[in-house]
Design a protein around this motif. Structure first.
Motif, PDB file in Angstrom:
ATOM      1  N   SER A 147      53.385  45.184  37.889  1.00 35.77           N
ATOM      2  CA  SER A 147      52.807  45.556  39.175  1.00 35.77           C
ATOM      3  C   SER A 147      51.450  44.886  39.317  1.00 35.77           C
ATOM      4  O   SER A 147      50.581  45.054  38.467  1.00 35.77           O
ATOM      5  CB  SER A 147      52.662  47.078  39.256  1.00 35.77           C
ATOM      6  OG  SER A 147      52.066  47.449  40.475  1.00 35.77           O
ATOM      7  N   GLU A 148      51.270  44.110  40.374  1.00 36.63           N
ATOM      8  CA  GLU A 148      50.034  43.368  40.599  1.00 36.63           C
ATOM      9  C   GLU A 148      48.942  44.291  41.130  1.00 36.63           C
ATOM     10  O   GLU A 148      48.934  44.642  42.296  1.00 36.63           O
ATOM     11  CB  GLU A 148      50.281  42.237  41.606  1.00 36.63           C
ATOM     12  CG  GLU A 148      51.029  41.066  41.020  1.00 36.63           C
ATOM     13  CD  GLU A 148      50.119  40.147  40.212  1.00 36.63           C
ATOM     14  OE1 GLU A 148      48.924  40.467  40.086  1.00 36.63           O
ATOM     15  OE2 GLU A 148      50.609  39.146  39.704  1.00 36.63           O
ATOM     16  N   THR A 149      48.055  44.724  40.265  1.00 37.02           N
ATOM     17  CA  THR A 149      46.885  45.475  40.702  1.00 37.02           C
ATOM     18  C   THR A 149      45.649  44.872  40.054  1.00 37.02           C
ATOM     19  O   THR A 149      45.726  44.258  38.987  1.00 37.02           O
ATOM     20  CB  THR A 149      46.968  46.971  40.326  1.00 37.02           C
ATOM     21  OG1 THR A 149      46.963  47.099  38.898  1.00 37.02           O
ATOM     22  CG2 THR A 149      48.205  47.617  40.904  1.00 37.02           C
ATOM     23  N   ARG A 150      44.510  45.069  40.696  1.00 32.61           N
ATOM     24  CA  ARG A 150      43.235  44.623  40.152  1.00 32.61           C
ATOM     25  C   ARG A 150      42.273  45.797  40.127  1.00 32.61           C
ATOM     26  O   ARG A 150      42.339  46.675  40.990  1.00 32.61           O
ATOM     27  CB  ARG A 150      42.643  43.498  41.008  1.00 32.61           C
ATOM     28  CG  ARG A 150      43.484  42.227  41.026  1.00 32.61           C
ATOM     29  CD  ARG A 150      42.884  41.216  41.960  1.00 32.61           C
ATOM     30  NE  ARG A 150      43.639  39.975  41.981  1.00 32.61           N
ATOM     31  CZ  ARG A 150      43.377  38.942  42.754  1.00 32.61           C
ATOM     32  NH1 ARG A 150      42.356  39.011  43.604  1.00 32.61           N
ATOM     33  NH2 ARG A 150      44.101  37.845  42.706  1.00 32.61           N
ATOM     34  N   ALA A 151      41.415  45.794  39.139  1.00 34.65           N
ATOM     35  CA  ALA A 151      40.379  46.818  39.064  1.00 34.65           C
ATOM     36  C   ALA A 151      39.133  46.316  39.777  1.00 34.65           C
ATOM     37  O   ALA A 151      38.771  45.145  39.659  1.00 34.65           O
ATOM     38  CB  ALA A 151      40.047  47.148  37.611  1.00 34.65           C
ATOM     39  N   ILE A 152      38.489  47.201  40.533  1.00 39.08           N
ATOM     40  CA  ILE A 152      37.228  46.859  41.204  1.00 39.08           C
ATOM     41  C   ILE A 152      36.151  47.787  40.663  1.00 39.08           C
ATOM     42  O   ILE A 152      36.272  49.004  40.728  1.00 39.08           O
ATOM     43  CB  ILE A 152      37.340  47.004  42.731  1.00 39.08           C
ATOM     44  CG1 ILE A 152      38.394  46.034  43.284  1.00 39.08           C
ATOM     45  CG2 ILE A 152      35.988  46.759  43.390  1.00 39.08           C
ATOM     46  CD1 ILE A 152      38.583  46.129  44.779  1.00 39.08           C
ATOM     47  N   VAL A 153      35.118  47.189  40.094  1.00 39.50           N
ATOM     48  CA  VAL A 153      33.996  47.940  39.526  1.00 39.50           C
ATOM     49  C   VAL A 153      32.742  47.605  40.327  1.00 39.50           C
ATOM     50  O   VAL A 153      32.356  46.446  40.434  1.00 39.50           O
ATOM     51  CB  VAL A 153      33.795  47.582  38.041  1.00 39.50           C
ATOM     52  CG1 VAL A 153      32.538  48.251  37.490  1.00 39.50           C
ATOM     53  CG2 VAL A 153      35.014  48.007  37.229  1.00 39.50           C
ATOM     54  N   SER A 154      32.121  48.608  40.918  1.00 37.75           N
ATOM     55  CA  SER A 154      30.910  48.428  41.726  1.00 37.75           C
ATOM     56  C   SER A 154      29.701  48.894  40.930  1.00 37.75           C
ATOM     57  O   SER A 154      29.554  50.084  40.649  1.00 37.75           O
ATOM     58  CB  SER A 154      31.009  49.227  43.035  1.00 37.75           C
ATOM     59  OG  SER A 154      32.132  48.816  43.786  1.00 37.75           O
ATOM     60  N   VAL A 155      28.852  47.936  40.534  1.00 38.43           N
ATOM     61  CA  VAL A 155      27.652  48.226  39.756  1.00 38.43           C
ATOM     62  C   VAL A 155      26.450  47.665  40.492  1.00 38.43           C
ATOM     63  O   VAL A 155      26.369  46.458  40.741  1.00 38.43           O
ATOM     64  CB  VAL A 155      27.733  47.610  38.345  1.00 38.43           C
ATOM     65  CG1 VAL A 155      26.510  48.000  37.525  1.00 38.43           C
ATOM     66  CG2 VAL A 155      29.000  48.039  37.641  1.00 38.43           C
ATOM     67  N   ASP A 156      25.505  48.524  40.851  1.00 41.65           N
ATOM     68  CA  ASP A 156      24.306  48.116  41.594  1.00 41.65           C
ATOM     69  C   ASP A 156      24.736  47.359  42.862  1.00 41.65           C
ATOM     70  O   ASP A 156      25.467  47.902  43.670  1.00 41.65           O
ATOM     71  CB  ASP A 156      23.379  47.270  40.710  1.00 41.65           C
ATOM     72  CG  ASP A 156      22.854  48.065  39.524  1.00 41.65           C
ATOM     73  OD1 ASP A 156      22.692  49.296  39.687  1.00 41.65           O
ATOM     74  OD2 ASP A 156      22.623  47.482  38.458  1.00 41.65           O
TER      75      ASP A 156
END
Length: 238
Positions: free
Chosen positions: A144-153
């Motif tokens: 399954s094509e998923t990506r993680a998104i991490v928001s830092v500052d």
């Protein structure tokens, strides 16, 4: 043609795809129209920027034309022809690039300055990680094509997986500048069905998910992760 001309690092065709993706992500619907940003800044690491320097003007025009065609295809409204600027950011590594979008309104009268919207978050993409992920997949795997998104500052990392490290080291996929964070503090891991989990890597201060200390935990969009004194949001992109 882009792939033949540039054989390593960031590929212009990958930049073009992500620019179109950012246009889609930042559209604004009015009563009868859908407006999209018309100014894009592409941030490159110094090595990639130097590689494109001799072609910067023509490459920017090509990318602008690609965005214009993408807007026409989707019936988006532009206040002006898209403008693409290339710049460098020493925090980026070879194969990584960031994109900032902005909607700039043209002057209403002769001699007036254009009204500029504020810069949004910089979306950071890694062409290198995408290639690694493709090479690790089995052709027969149910993936399954998923990506993680991490928001830092002020930065947002788009992580292709299947694994991504977080920490202070410049070798990490997501670099977090905090003395309370270990060089390799934690790792994000994606399963074959697209779920993500976070795993502590024997760090001194450990990790917390939604305020609860854990050794590992399955993550959901909107979860808050604490590493050291940094608290950041997690999301999943299909």
């Amino acid at each position: 043609m882009f792939s033949r001309a540039f054989s390593s690092g960031v590929q212009p065709v990958e930049i073009a795809r992500k620019l179109a993706k950012e246009m889609d992500a930042h559209k604004t619907a009015s009563v009868q129209r859908v407006y999209v940003p018309n100014e894009y800044t592409v941030w490159l690491c110094p090595d990639d920027y130097e590689r494109f320097k001799d072609y910067e003007s023509s490459l920017a025009q090509e990318l602008s034309g690609h965005l214009l065609e993408h807007a026409r295809h989707h019936d988006y409204d532009l206040l002006t022809r898209p403008v693409v600027n290339l710049d460098q950011d020493e925090r980026l590594r070879l194969g990584e690039f960031g994109i900032q979008t902005r909607l700039v309104r043209p002057p209403q009268r002769q001699g007036a300055e254009p009204t500029q919207g504020e810069h949004g978050h910089t979306m950071v993409y890694s062409a290198t990680q995408a290639q690694k992920a493709k090479s690790k997949r089995r052709p027969d795997a149910a993936f399954s094509e998923t990506r993680a998104i991490v928001s830092v500052d002020d930065r947002r990392y788009v992580l292709d997986g299947p694994t991504a490290t977080l920490g202070r080291s410049k070798d990490c996929d997501c670099i977090i500048d905090d003395p309370n964070i270990s060089r390799r503090h934690a790792e994000l891991r994606r399963s074959n069905v697209g779920d993500w989990q976070i795993v502590a890597l024997n760090s001194t201060n450990g990790i917390k998910v939604n305020g609860r200390r854990v050794a590992n935990a399955r993550l959901s969009p909107g979860d808050e992760i604490t590493l050291g004194t940094k608290v950041f949001a997690f999301d999943i992109e299909q």
